[in-house]
Design an enzyme around this catalytic site. Structure first.
Site, mmCIF file in Angstrom:
data_model
loop_
_atom_site.group_PDB
_atom_site.id
_atom_site.type_symbol
_atom_site.label_atom_id
_atom_site.label_comp_id
_atom_site.label_asym_id
_atom_site.label_seq_id
_atom_site.Cartn_x
_atom_site.Cartn_y
_atom_site.Cartn_z
ATOM 1 N N SER A 138 0.840 -1.206 0.000
ATOM 2 C CA SER A 138 0.000 0.000 0.000
ATOM 3 C C SER A 138 0.871 1.251 0.000
ATOM 4 O O SER A 138 0.543 2.246 -0.649
ATOM 5 C CB SER A 138 -0.949 -0.001 1.201
ATOM 6 O OG SER A 138 -0.228 0.186 2.397
ATOM 7 N N ASP A 190 6.945 2.508 6.065
ATOM 8 C CA ASP A 190 6.753 1.911 4.733
ATOM 9 C C ASP A 190 6.860 2.964 3.628
ATOM 10 O O ASP A 190 7.530 2.741 2.613
ATOM 11 C CB ASP A 190 5.384 1.213 4.649
ATOM 12 C CG ASP A 190 5.327 -0.045 5.503
ATOM 13 O OD1 ASP A 190 6.216 -0.228 6.352
ATOM 14 O OD2 ASP A 190 4.379 -0.833 5.319
#
Lengths: 384, 384
Positions: A138, A190
């Protein structure tokens, strides 16, 4: 507004060392995973806004006019908050609490699109990353979206020039907004890895990109055993509460593994790389895998991964939450070792696992000319 | 001197937790292993002194007159020292440096016999313990020798009365002399376990017998993979020197495992034993086995032992030096668990291992009436 077509990619993420320990104030090392997400943005003049996400069977088109109401609402908002997310959800007709990956991908797209763009386009995305496997798929998507809209609108330069720190920080901050929509309360690791690539040191909420790290060849294996990060984090906490005198030293040892690994990787960038460097990296992987079992996040599927690769002289550990999920196996440089990848990958696939030969520590977000991207990926992106 | 025939047994020893860590100043828990060594002493009036050790194919007889010279030399010596051992070696015709188990058993016999006894006899010994497997077989032998000579000469009472602490200390001190002859510089743990049974806490050279521990059923498995304790101890030291920040916390964690285990075992003697007690004991075994792998004393044969028993829901760890050698597998009380022993033992034997169903924490040195000893053991002891 003149719109430039663009082609962007961003890497996934793996935790090299320190998963779980990071929750308890220890260092974690996050590295870019060279399984990449590719995004192609093409302007269109028919008043349509389309997004194609074939990995998750998501294909949506809106009329520009439909999106107008949202744009004005967004302009009024000071920052991304619950009210806005609610409004976006209403727009796409989602009322229940849990978001599936398709819905959250659409919401993130809409938010970044409406904030940075406003005219007709087609965005097509293809990812080499498995979804929902803790590999930052994502974030790679959000980084691509942010970079594409910033690039297409001329806010950051075209591929002929490398992006500077300021450009990357702008991409990262918008990608973080996308991550917030998808995950609620992400750590920011991330999207930082997806933006900067290489390796990041993560400690007590602070993210420090490391200047130089070597590119390491790995096998990335997905056991496909489903697990809940939340449940696993709780399990570790319970085990620490149950046996504090036994577990706290283990977390200290994991912390020292991360620091030792960082030191070795730094050395590898300033001196000739030898087998000794790899011996140490392998030992650290083995030790940490034992520690991860001790803190309660192992799984028989991961034991099998370790055994199968050990039978070929390779060293593996889980990466991320554990309890199934993914593992990494360190490969030596081709010139330092006989090639065992093909046989090992066959063995792992025979266990029912997905397996990729890839690398960690590679570049972050990048722009591409279509000619420099693998044909099969361009074929998918151009299909829609 | 009136000589009483006697029949003695002493248990072997296993390390429950803390092997290797004890070398670095941490706690170890040594427990009696109910694989026992049996010794039968019978007076004889034909002027012969015979020893039969069928486990190690050792059968020797001397004329009492031959031993006279040694007796007078021994009386002159203040204490067991190198000169005496040299003289004993000369007597039995051994000149090279290394002692095999047969030679060292004979030397220990001669030393204790000459010190405590002096008339004709036959001593026959049969042990359920494998020799040289780190299970205290030499200590059980020395304990039996000491108890038998002390008992036969009336220095300690006959089986109708339990031995008091003073008797046990006398047995232990002579057994320690035997261990010194066999091992040079023993820790004293093995003979203490052989004498007192139960469990001992061993820390920084100090041996503390624990008053009460429950009897725990186990499988004892000998992988038969040969290993050198010296080499393994050196390997651990090297690993600590190489990665001090990683390894020192692991030793701290092992120390905490021993302390936690001691606490749980103590609780089991004062409250009703439940599945929860066993859950904790099993968790401690699993954690320690991982730690032992981390410090470098694991072995594929031990991994196999753990896997085979895990497949039956059982928990195993190496015991002693590691690198092969023996492992223990905890069994639950028969009333708390379905019987999986038979199948597990078959699986382990199919791996080529020796495997015994036995117990830890049982009694130390004991006297027996012949009628209370298993027939097959009496048959062996009476054969010679």
């Amino acid at each position: 507004m003149e719109v430039r077509d663009c082609l962007i990619s961003a890497p996934g993420k793996a935790i090299l060392h320190g998963e779980h320990a990071v929750v308890h104030g220890k260092v974690a090392l996050a590295v870019s995973l060279n399984l990449r997400t590719y995004l192609q943005l093409k302007a269109r003049s028919d008043g349509k806004v389309c997004i194609n996400l074939p990995n998750i069977d998501t294909f949506v088109c809106w009329e520009l006019s439909e999106l107008k109401q949202l744009t004005s609402f967004l302009r009024e908002m000071q920052r991304l908050d619950a009210e806005l997310v609610k409004r976006l959800r209403e727009f796409i007709g989602v009322t229940n609490g849990n978001l599936d990956s398709s819905t959250s991908a659409i919401l993130a797209f809409l938010y970044i699109y409406l904030s940075l763009f406003g005219s007709g386009l087609t965005v097509s995305v293809w990812s080499e990353l498995p979804t929902g496997a803790g590999l930052g798929s994502s974030a790679a998507y959000s980084v691509c979206l942010a970079a594409a809209f910033l690039c297409a609108t001329g806010n950051i330069p075209t591929p002929l020039k490398e992006w500077c720190q300021e450009d990357l920080e702008l991409i990262n901050s918008w990608a973080f907004q996308g991550e917030k929509i998808i995950h609620g309360n992400p750590s920011g690791v991330d999207n930082a890895v997806g933006t900067w690539g290489g390796m990041l040191r993560f400690l007590a909420g602070k993210i420090i990109p490391l200047s130089r790290v070597p590119l390491l060849r790995i096998l990335l294996t997905n056991t496909k055993v489903p697990r809940s990060t939340k449940v696993l984090v709780a399990r570790v906490k319970d085990k620490i509460n149950k046996f504090p005198s036994i577990m706290i030293p283990v977390l200290d040892s994991v912390d020292a593994i991360s620091c030792t690994c960082e030191k070795v990787l730094t050395e590898m960038t300033c001196e000739p790389i030898t087998g000794d460097h790899y011996n140490i990296l392998e030992e650290l992987i083995d030790i940490n895998q034992h520690h991860l079992n001790v803190i309660g996040v192992g799984h028989p599927s991961l034991d099998t991964l370790c055994q199968v690769t050990a039978a070929r002289g390779l060293h593996s550990k889980l990466t991320g939450a554990g309890g199934g999920g993914c593992g990494i196996t360190l490969l030596r440089p081709v010139i330092l070792s006989p090639s065992v990848e093909a046989g090992t990958m066959k063995d792992l696939r025979d266990c029912g696992y997905d397996c990729w030969e890839t690398s960690i520590g590679g570049p972050g977000v990048q722009q591409h000319f279509p000619s420099s991207v693998k044909e099969e990926i361009m074929e998918v992106l151009n299909r829609y």
